[in-house]
Design an enzyme around this catalytic site. Structure first.
Site: not given
Ligand code: MRU
Length: 364
Positions: A54-55, A90, A202, A243, A253-254
């Site tokens: 993920r990320g 995703r 996370q 993201d 972002n998250k």
């Molecule tokens: O749902 P995830 O764990 O994929 O979400 C990740 C994030 O929101 C990160 O902050 C984002 O991808 C930046 S990663 C350098």
């Protein structure tokens, strides 16, 4: 990424078999360090959907390697099918689309006698190598901000971060964490407030673990503690990942990032976003209207994963019939963002700021 003094990438081609791509199963960190094999593009798609990886940057890199696996097994036709399937895995992180388009453009430029699998392997390797350079560039841009705070303060520099925008979200070094790792390495007394990041944690499972592996002082907090800490002068700067960032600087972002930005604004605390250029979506402007926000399985909210007496356990925290929603991301409008930390420097969260740093990408 560091683990017990060993440097790791988050994805790599198996040294024993060029039909196998290997990843770290991030679902079971920090309790277990499990390497997982991908042998088909469908394995890669499942790894993205189920969040073994993920990320944003790592999602893109996994898609690139999955296309290589498709090419190796089934040539051009399978690669085209894989591209369509992977795009559906995703919706929010734009690196997925960016990586697929880049790899497919390499595939489509080949002649009849060219080796498709070899070309896609080279492309996936290049994406990963470049991602490391991007993270290091973000580190060099962002460490300046931490140095400046350290110059103005007698005691430690407190950074707050949300989710994992660390080495585990990229190929190595991370985006939000790269400046922190560099500051720590050069002797700046830096400490990180790590948001737990419900529902998938996370922060507690990944960010706290990887900061610990590199010896960076950090403290885990519940997601709602940030505002309180800001009111009491315990946060000098917020740095998060992204993201997808629109061309005018709105940032997805998250989930929960927006609330941190609001609290930071209310308390006069700088709020920065670490932004690799691969995460800019030049095709859209208004993040709230135009960025697709992923909704995930409600079970991620109702059930909590952890370890008890050496065993992985999942517990239900609800009565069982409670209605649950699970939006995975939110959008922070550009006006709440102090600056974007990119591999080419820090800029304003605006179309002008991004276009000045990336005129070449803007033109495309
Ligand atoms: O749902 P995830 O764990 O994929 O979400 C990740 C994030 O929101 C990160 O902050 C984002 O991808 C930046 S990663 C350098």
């Amino acid at each position: 990424m560091q683990r017990t003094d060993e440097e790791f990438r988050t994805i790599w081609l198996s040294p024993d078999d060029d039909g196998v791509v290997q990843i770290i199963d991030q679902r079971v960190l920090p309790h277990d360090f499990r390497v997982h094999d991908l042998t088909s593009w469908q394995d890669g798609a499942t790894a993205i959907t189920e969040m073994l990886v993920r990320g944003a940057p790592l999602i893109g890199a996994t898609a690139a390697w999955s296309l290589y696996l498709a090419a190796k097994r089934g040539g051009h036709e399978e690669t085209r099918t894989a591209a369509e399937g992977l795009l559906e895995t995703r919706p929010t992180a734009v690196n997925l689309r960016w990586a697929i388009e880049r790899v497919m453009s390499a595939a489509n430029s080949l002649g009849d006698n060219d080796d498709l699998a070899a070309a896609l392997r080279a492309e996936a390797e290049a994406i990963c190598d470049e991602d490391i350079q991007i993270s290091l560039g973000i580190g060099r841009s962002g460490v300046e901000l931490l140095r400046e705070i350290a110059r103005q303060k007698a005691n430690r520099v407190n950074v707050l971060t949300h989710c994992n925008a660390g080495a585990l979200a990229t190929i190595n070094w991370g985006t939000a964490t790269a400046p922190i790792y560099m500051a720590h390495k050069e002797g700046i007394d830096v400490h990180v407030w790590v948001d737990e990041t419900r529902p998938r944690n996370q922060g507690s499972q990944l960010t706290a673990w990887e900061l610990g592996q590199r010896g960076v002082p950090h403290t885990l907090i519940v997601d709602n503690a940030g505002g309180h800490l800001m009111q009491h002068g315990e946060v000098d700067i917020v740095i998060t990942g992204t993201d997808r960032t629109t061309r005018r600087g709105d940032v997805a972002n998250k989930i929960g990032t927006y609330l941190k930005a609001l609290a930071a604004r209310d308390n006069g605390i700088p709020f920065y976003v670490a932004l690799p250029s691969t995460t800019i979506d030049w095709t859209i402007e208004d993040g709230i209207a135009e960025i697709p926000i992923e909704e995930r399985d409600p079970r991620e909210v109702s059930h909590v994963y952890g370890e008890l007496d050496g065993h992985a356990v999942v517990v239900n925290t609800t009565a069982g019939d409670t209605a649950v929603s699970n939006y995975a991301f939110d959008v922070t409008p550009a006006r709440l963002i102090t600056g974007l930390i990119t591999e080419r420097g820090v800029c304003a969260a605006s179309e002008t700021g991004l276009s000045e740093l990336f005129p070449d990408l803007r033109a495309k």
